[in-house]
Design an enzyme around this catalytic site. Structure first.
Site, short mmCIF file in Angstrom:
data_model
loop_
_atom_site.label_atom_id
_atom_site.label_comp_id
_atom_site.label_asym_id
_atom_site.label_seq_id
_atom_site.Cartn_x
_atom_site.Cartn_y
_atom_site.Cartn_z
N ASP A 96 11.32 -23.19 -21.14
CA ASP A 96 10.65 -23.32 -20.34
C ASP A 96 11.99 -22.66 -19.81
OD1 ASP A 96 8.50 -24.04 -18.82
OD2 ASP A 96 9.63 -25.96 -18.16
N ALA A 100 7.86 -28.91 -13.99
CA ALA A 100 7.57 -29.51 -13.01
C ALA A 100 5.87 -29.73 -12.63
CB ALA A 100 8.68 -29.63 -11.80
N HIS A 152 9.05 -22.08 -16.93
CA HIS A 152 9.49 -22.75 -15.73
C HIS A 152 8.83 -23.75 -15.36
CE1 HIS A 152 12.87 -23.90 -13.32
NE2 HIS A 152 13.16 -24.46 -13.58
N ILE A 153 7.52 -24.23 -16.02
CA ILE A 153 6.69 -24.91 -15.69
C ILE A 153 6.71 -26.66 -15.61
CG2 ILE A 153 4.85 -23.15 -16.25
CD1 ILE A 153 3.74 -24.67 -18.52
N ASP A 196 25.88 -38.34 -23.99
CA ASP A 196 25.59 -37.67 -22.62
C ASP A 196 27.01 -38.77 -22.41
OD1 ASP A 196 25.39 -38.93 -19.47
OD2 ASP A 196 23.45 -38.53 -20.32
N GLU A 253 15.71 -15.44 -14.63
CA GLU A 253 14.47 -15.93 -14.53
C GLU A 253 13.66 -15.44 -13.33
OE1 GLU A 253 13.86 -20.35 -13.69
OE2 GLU A 253 14.10 -20.48 -15.43
N ALA A 277 15.30 -27.79 -19.79
CA ALA A 277 16.24 -28.29 -18.42
C ALA A 277 17.02 -26.80 -17.95
CB ALA A 277 17.53 -28.46 -19.17
N1 LIG Z 1 12.00 -26.90 -16.42
C1 LIG Z 1 11.92 -27.52 -15.09
O1 LIG Z 1 11.02 -27.81 -14.51
C2 LIG Z 1 12.66 -28.74 -14.62
C3 LIG Z 1 12.03 -29.84 -14.15
C4 LIG Z 1 13.41 -30.58 -13.81
C5 LIG Z 1 14.50 -30.57 -13.96
N2 LIG Z 1 14.98 -29.74 -14.94
C6 LIG Z 1 16.43 -29.92 -15.41
O2 LIG Z 1 16.21 -31.22 -16.24
C7 LIG Z 1 17.94 -31.52 -15.97
C8 LIG Z 1 17.10 -32.73 -15.85
O3 LIG Z 1 16.61 -34.20 -15.01
P1 LIG Z 1 17.06 -35.54 -15.37
O4 LIG Z 1 16.23 -35.86 -13.83
O5 LIG Z 1 16.66 -35.87 -16.06
O6 LIG Z 1 18.44 -35.60 -14.20
P2 LIG Z 1 19.87 -36.90 -14.25
O7 LIG Z 1 20.56 -36.31 -13.11
O8 LIG Z 1 19.38 -37.73 -14.06
O9 LIG Z 1 20.02 -37.03 -15.83
C9 LIG Z 1 21.12 -35.70 -16.51
C10 LIG Z 1 21.84 -36.15 -17.83
O10 LIG Z 1 22.68 -35.23 -17.42
C11 LIG Z 1 23.90 -35.64 -18.31
N3 LIG Z 1 24.78 -34.77 -18.27
C12 LIG Z 1 25.70 -34.24 -17.37
N4 LIG Z 1 26.41 -33.32 -18.05
C13 LIG Z 1 26.17 -33.73 -19.45
C14 LIG Z 1 27.36 -33.27 -20.37
N5 LIG Z 1 27.61 -31.79 -20.48
N6 LIG Z 1 26.46 -33.17 -21.15
C15 LIG Z 1 25.29 -34.34 -21.58
N7 LIG Z 1 24.80 -34.26 -20.48
C16 LIG Z 1 25.59 -34.49 -19.58
C17 LIG Z 1 24.18 -36.60 -16.66
O11 LIG Z 1 24.73 -37.76 -17.23
C18 LIG Z 1 22.75 -37.39 -16.63
O12 LIG Z 1 23.08 -38.33 -17.54
C19 LIG Z 1 17.55 -31.24 -14.12
O13 LIG Z 1 19.42 -31.39 -13.92
C20 LIG Z 1 17.42 -30.33 -14.59
O14 LIG Z 1 17.98 -28.66 -14.15
C21 LIG Z 1 14.15 -29.17 -14.92
#
Ligand SMILES: NC(=O)c1ccc[n+]([C@@H]2O[C@H](COP(=O)([O-])OP(=O)(O)OC[C@H]3O[C@@H](n4cnc5c(N)ncnc54)[C@H](O)[C@@H]3O)[C@@H](O)[C@H]2O)c1
Length: 300
Positions: free
Chosen positions: A250, A276, A273-274, A169, A255, A225
């Site tokens: 997921d 959350a 996509h579940i 990261d 989608e 993600a």
């Molecule tokens: N599957 C789901 O239902 C679901 C639910 C919630 C979130 N998400 C996804 O999960 C992701 C992460 O959520 P979070 O709450 O941890 O977000 P967050 O913002 O707390 O953390 C994301 C991290 O990714 C890092 N980052 C950004 N660009 C990057 C890159 N190019 N390479 C490496 N790291 C990088 C950031 O520095 C940050 O630390 C969200 O952006 C969202 O897309 C999916």
């Protein structure tokens, strides 16, 4: 303040908003065409992931003051544009972190022990005891791409399982129980790779053919993600060519997927996509949406 709730939101949250004096209308199935017509009459909107808020919609709503997204990513909203028009854009960054982390960990167990495939054989009345020798997670290396709220929750759980956790990261300087490494190092060392970063211009297709080539043979991949961070064609090749032993997905580039061949592979397990979608996360999302809007309404 007049609010339109455009996507399914906890009834309790809506009750709380009304009790706080806000006028709240709900239309959980509103189409983009309807939204353009009705939204100009509102001061605020609540959206989840279904409703997209793009520049043309923002342009016809000069009175819109606030957009609240129940969820993490703001990729469904032209947030910078909205802010440039003086609109406040808020989300619920931590409400679903534990739920997504648990899904990712659950997926790692399911991949390691072929739980889904074993279930299928049992339902087909087959007793294939010898076909399912798996691996333990303990002692393995987990590589996390993105170590924000969800990544840290995954790391904590993986540490408790006896995994070594490394992460890439570029925007983070330290994370407890995690060794921060370069992406190439992570690709070369990880037995499991789990993605926890947003989809941005920089991260789109960042795991492609060249990255798969750098991975350990037999690596397992989890993506809870966003679709499109992994190049799906390259993943298909890596899964059929034997480089990647299994993948758990997921999220998808489209989608629902327009092409289901990746999901149908024998070594892929998948969900719609579940991440959350738990009672706890939905409750926390609703509560946070209500808190934030009530606070906003008091200040405006
Ligand atoms: N599957 C789901 O239902 C679901 C639910 C919630 C979130 N998400 C996804 O999960 C992701 C992460 O959520 P979070 O709450 O941890 O977000 P967050 O913002 O707390 O953390 C994301 C991290 O990714 C890092 N980052 C950004 N660009 C990057 C890159 N190019 N390479 C490496 N790291 C990088 C950031 O520095 C940050 O630390 C969200 O952006 C969202 O897309 C999916």
């Amino acid at each position: 303040m007049k609010i339109l709730v455009c996507d399914k939101t906890e009834a309790e949250a809506i009750e709380r908003l009304r009790a706080a004096g806000l006028t709240v209308d709900t239309n959980f199935e509103i189409t983009p065409e309807e939204l353009v017509k009705v939204l100009p009459a509102y001061d605020g909107m609540i959206v989840r992931s279904r409703t997209k808020v793009r520049q043309p919609l923002i342009d016809v709503c000069p009175n819109l003051k606030v957009i609240v997204r129940g969820g993490v990513g703001l990729d469904t909203i032209d947030a910078d544009y909205a802010r440039s028009k003086g609109i406040t854009v808020m989300n619920t960054p931590k409400a679903s972190s534990a739920s997504v982390a648990e899904l990712a960990i659950g997926y790692m167990f399911a991949l390691a022990r072929s739980i889904c495939k074993a279930t299928e054989t049992m339902k087909a009345e087959k007793w294939e005891k010898k076909a399912f020798e798996g691996d333990e997670l303990g002692g393995k290396t987990l590589g996390l791409v993105g170590i924000g709220n969800i990544g840290r929750e995954v790391a904590r759980r993986a540490n408790a399982l006896g995994m070594t956790v490394i992460a890439y990261d570029p925007y983070v300087k330290e994370a407890e129980g995690v060794e921060l490494v370069k992406l190439d190092e992570l690709l070369a060392e990880a037995d499991y790779i789990s993605l926890h970063l947003p989809k941005t211009k920089e991260s789109e297709n960042m795991i492609g053919k060249a990255q798969f080539e750098k991975m350990k043979a037999g690596v397992r991949i989890v993506n809870c993600a966003r679709g499109g961070i992994i190049d799906e064609a390259a993943l298909y090749e890596a899964l059929t060519g034997g480089k990647v032993a299994g993948a758990a997905l997921d999220v998808y580039a489209a989608e629902p997927p327009t092409d289901w061949k990746l999901v149908k592979l024998d070594n892929v397990i998948a969900s719609p996509h579940i991440g959350a979608a738990t009672h706890e996360a939905q409750g926390r999302v609703g509560a946070e949406v209500a808190d934030k809007l009530i606070e906003f309404a008091k200040a405006h």
